[in-house]
Motif scaffolding. Sequence first.
Motif, PDB file in Angstrom:
ATOM      1  N   THR A 269       0.829  -1.210   0.000  1.00  0.00           N
ATOM      2  CA  THR A 269       0.000   0.000   0.000  1.00  0.00           C
ATOM      3  C   THR A 269       0.864   1.261   0.000  1.00  0.00           C
ATOM      4  OG1 THR A 269      -1.774  -1.138   1.192  1.00  0.00           O
ATOM      5  CG2 THR A 269      -1.777   1.268   1.280  1.00  0.00           C
ATOM      6  N   GLU A 270       0.488   2.216  -0.826  1.00  0.00           N
ATOM      7  CA  GLU A 270       1.132   3.524  -0.854  1.00  0.00           C
ATOM      8  C   GLU A 270       0.244   4.502  -0.096  1.00  0.00           C
ATOM      9  OE1 GLU A 270       2.125   4.742  -4.833  1.00  0.00           O
ATOM     10  OE2 GLU A 270       2.705   2.714  -5.433  1.00  0.00           O
ATOM     11  N   LYS A 271       0.713   4.984   1.031  1.00  0.00           N
ATOM     12  CA  LYS A 271      -0.092   5.869   1.869  1.00  0.00           C
ATOM     13  C   LYS A 271      -0.465   7.157   1.126  1.00  0.00           C
ATOM     14  CE  LYS A 271       0.292   6.533   6.182  1.00  0.00           C
ATOM     15  NZ  LYS A 271      -1.015   5.929   6.543  1.00  0.00           N
ATOM     16  N   GLY A 272      -1.678   7.626   1.412  1.00  0.00           N
ATOM     17  CA  GLY A 272      -2.130   8.871   0.820  1.00  0.00           C
ATOM     18  C   GLY A 272      -2.546   8.762  -0.630  1.00  0.00           C
ATOM     19  N   THR A 273      -2.896   7.530  -1.091  1.00  0.00           N
ATOM     20  CA  THR A 273      -3.289   7.340  -2.490  1.00  0.00           C
ATOM     21  C   THR A 273      -4.704   6.780  -2.561  1.00  0.00           C
ATOM     22  OG1 THR A 273      -2.387   5.089  -2.576  1.00  0.00           O
ATOM     23  CG2 THR A 273      -0.911   6.892  -3.197  1.00  0.00           C
ATOM     24  N   LEU A 274      -5.369   7.041  -3.690  1.00  0.00           N
ATOM     25  CA  LEU A 274      -6.687   6.453  -3.914  1.00  0.00           C
ATOM     26  C   LEU A 274      -6.925   6.253  -5.402  1.00  0.00           C
ATOM     27  CD1 LEU A 274      -8.648   8.887  -5.092  1.00  0.00           C
ATOM     28  CD2 LEU A 274      -9.047   9.366  -2.707  1.00  0.00           C
ATOM     29  N   ASN A 275      -7.931   5.437  -5.717  1.00  0.00           N
ATOM     30  CA  ASN A 275      -8.439   5.275  -7.069  1.00  0.00           C
ATOM     31  C   ASN A 275      -9.855   5.838  -7.123  1.00  0.00           C
ATOM     32  OD1 ASN A 275      -6.188   3.503  -7.965  1.00  0.00           O
ATOM     33  ND2 ASN A 275      -7.137   2.008  -6.589  1.00  0.00           N
ATOM     34  N   LEU A 276     -10.211   6.406  -8.273  1.00  0.00           N
ATOM     35  CA  LEU A 276     -11.581   6.846  -8.519  1.00  0.00           C
ATOM     36  C   LEU A 276     -12.260   5.824  -9.414  1.00  0.00           C
ATOM     37  CD1 LEU A 276     -11.084  10.667  -9.224  1.00  0.00           C
ATOM     38  CD2 LEU A 276     -12.216   9.632  -7.251  1.00  0.00           C
ATOM     39  N   LEU A 277     -13.405   5.318  -9.008  1.00  0.00           N
ATOM     40  CA  LEU A 277     -14.081   4.263  -9.749  1.00  0.00           C
ATOM     41  C   LEU A 277     -15.470   4.695 -10.184  1.00  0.00           C
ATOM     42  CD1 LEU A 277     -11.854   2.653  -8.117  1.00  0.00           C
ATOM     43  CD2 LEU A 277     -13.408   0.715  -8.212  1.00  0.00           C
ATOM     44  N   GLY A 278     -15.776   4.493 -11.475  1.00  0.00           N
ATOM     45  CA  GLY A 278     -17.151   4.589 -11.936  1.00  0.00           C
ATOM     46  C   GLY A 278     -17.523   5.789 -12.770  1.00  0.00           C
TER      47      GLY A 278
ATOM     48  N   ALA B 275      -3.507   0.068  -9.252  1.00  0.00           N
ATOM     49  CA  ALA B 275      -4.672   0.288  -8.396  1.00  0.00           C
ATOM     50  C   ALA B 275      -4.591  -0.472  -7.076  1.00  0.00           C
ATOM     51  CB  ALA B 275      -5.950  -0.088  -9.139  1.00  0.00           C
ATOM     52  N   GLY B 276      -3.955  -1.646  -7.087  1.00  0.00           N
ATOM     53  CA  GLY B 276      -3.864  -2.450  -5.868  1.00  0.00           C
ATOM     54  C   GLY B 276      -3.035  -1.810  -4.776  1.00  0.00           C
ATOM     55  N   ALA B 277      -2.266  -0.769  -5.104  1.00  0.00           N
ATOM     56  CA  ALA B 277      -1.434  -0.083  -4.109  1.00  0.00           C
ATOM     57  C   ALA B 277      -2.178   1.012  -3.381  1.00  0.00           C
ATOM     58  CB  ALA B 277      -0.196   0.503  -4.786  1.00  0.00           C
ATOM     59  N   ALA B 278      -3.409   1.318  -3.794  1.00  0.00           N
ATOM     60  CA  ALA B 278      -4.135   2.448  -3.209  1.00  0.00           C
ATOM     61  C   ALA B 278      -4.500   2.190  -1.753  1.00  0.00           C
ATOM     62  CB  ALA B 278      -5.395   2.731  -4.019  1.00  0.00           C
ATOM     63  N   GLU B 279      -4.504   3.268  -0.998  1.00  0.00           N
ATOM     64  CA  GLU B 279      -4.923   3.174   0.400  1.00  0.00           C
ATOM     65  C   GLU B 279      -6.434   2.992   0.509  1.00  0.00           C
ATOM     66  OE1 GLU B 279      -4.672   5.923   4.463  1.00  0.00           O
ATOM     67  OE2 GLU B 279      -3.383   6.380   2.742  1.00  0.00           O
ATOM     68  N   ILE B 280      -7.171   3.590  -0.458  1.00  0.00           N
ATOM     69  CA  ILE B 280      -8.633   3.495  -0.450  1.00  0.00           C
ATOM     70  C   ILE B 280      -9.159   3.779  -1.851  1.00  0.00           C
ATOM     71  CG2 ILE B 280      -9.042   5.933   0.151  1.00  0.00           C
ATOM     72  CD1 ILE B 280     -11.293   4.807   2.057  1.00  0.00           C
ATOM     73  N   ASN B 281     -10.358   3.271  -2.152  1.00  0.00           N
ATOM     74  CA  ASN B 281     -11.054   3.584  -3.390  1.00  0.00           C
ATOM     75  C   ASN B 281     -12.238   4.496  -3.100  1.00  0.00           C
ATOM     76  OD1 ASN B 281      -9.498   2.046  -5.193  1.00  0.00           O
ATOM     77  ND2 ASN B 281     -10.672   0.194  -4.778  1.00  0.00           N
ATOM     78  N   LEU B 282     -12.470   5.473  -3.981  1.00  0.00           N
ATOM     79  CA  LEU B 282     -13.671   6.297  -3.922  1.00  0.00           C
ATOM     80  C   LEU B 282     -14.549   5.931  -5.116  1.00  0.00           C
ATOM     81  CD1 LEU B 282     -15.468   8.558  -2.842  1.00  0.00           C
ATOM     82  CD2 LEU B 282     -14.038  10.206  -4.092  1.00  0.00           C
ATOM     83  N   VAL B 283     -15.738   5.422  -4.836  1.00  0.00           N
ATOM     84  CA  VAL B 283     -16.672   4.996  -5.884  1.00  0.00           C
ATOM     85  C   VAL B 283     -17.675   6.121  -6.104  1.00  0.00           C
ATOM     86  CG1 VAL B 283     -18.248   3.182  -6.636  1.00  0.00           C
ATOM     87  CG2 VAL B 283     -16.421   2.648  -5.008  1.00  0.00           C
ATOM     88  N   VAL B 284     -17.656   6.729  -7.288  1.00  0.00           N
ATOM     89  CA  VAL B 284     -18.451   7.937  -7.506  1.00  0.00           C
ATOM     90  C   VAL B 284     -19.767   7.685  -8.238  1.00  0.00           C
ATOM     91  CG1 VAL B 284     -16.477   9.492  -7.402  1.00  0.00           C
ATOM     92  CG2 VAL B 284     -17.136   8.506  -9.596  1.00  0.00           C
TER      93      VAL B 284
END
Length: 270
Positions: free
Chosen positions: A89-98, A139-148
Motif C-alpha cells: 500500500t502507498e499511503k495517501g493514495t486512492l483510485n476513482l471508480l465509476g 490500483a492495488g497499491a491504493a490506500e482506499i477507493n472512492l466509488v463515484v
Amino acid sequence: EDVINGTREKILQEYRENVQYRKPAFVLLGNAPASSMVGTDMEDAARGIREIDGVPALAVDVTGFQSFDAGISQALLGMAKLLTEPCPTEKGTLNLLGGTELDIGKGNMEAVKAWCEAQGYTVLSVWGGKETARNLRRAGAAEINLVVTESGLAAARWMKEELGVPYVSGAPFGKTNSEALALGLRRKTQPAAAEPNGERRALILAEQFTARAIRETLQADFGFGKVQVCSFLAVNRDCAQAEDKKLKSEAQLSALLAESREDLVIADPA
C-alpha cells in the motif's frame, strides 16, 4: 453457420487483423444481442486470443439487453480482474471508480479528481474515463477507493475482497456532504446519511450516487425533509433509502409525477 458454431472464429480473425495496429495491453470481449442469441462462447474466444500472443483477455458478462450502467459495471470489474494484483500500500493514495461520459461526465470527474487532490490524496488511477493500463495496474497499491457512481461498485467490492483495498462510495457535491465524504475517506468508513432538517419535500431523478449527494445537500444545507431518489439506472439497495425506486418505464415516471406533492423536482435532462 453462426447459430451452430457461434462467432468465435470471426472474433479471432478480427483480432489477428487489428492487433498489429492496436497493440493492446489487454482485451475485453462482450456479447451484443445477436451474438448472445446465437450462443457465442466469449470466454472460449478470449482463451483463443490469449493463445495467439499472450495478451490478457477476458469475457465480460454483458448481453446487449441491459442498460449502459450494467455494461460499464461489468467492464470495470473485468479490467480489475485482468490488470490488478496485490502489492504494498502507498499511503495517501486512492483510485476513482465509476465515472464515465455517460453518467457523471468528464468535467465532473476532473473536478472530483481535483477535490481528492485538495484533500491530500494522490490519485493513482481513474476507472471509467481515459486512463493508461499502467496506471490501472497500480490500483492495488491504493490506500482506499472512492466509488463515484454505482457502475464502479462491483470493481470496488472485488478489489476489497481480493486486494484488501477498502472503499467509500459517494459523489463530493455539496458543502456538508463533501465534508462528510472527506472524513469518511480518512476514517475508511461510509459516511452516515444526513438527517432530514425541515418540512419541504423533493424528488430527484438521476444516477443514484449523484442523486444521493444532492439529497444529502438538500437535507443538510437547505432545510428539506423527505427527499426521494428515483432512477432508470441501477438502484443498489445497500446505498438506498426505503422510498427510493428504480423506474422501469416512462409511464411509471409520468404516474409518479402526477401523484407528486413535492416542493422541488431535480432531474437529469436525459
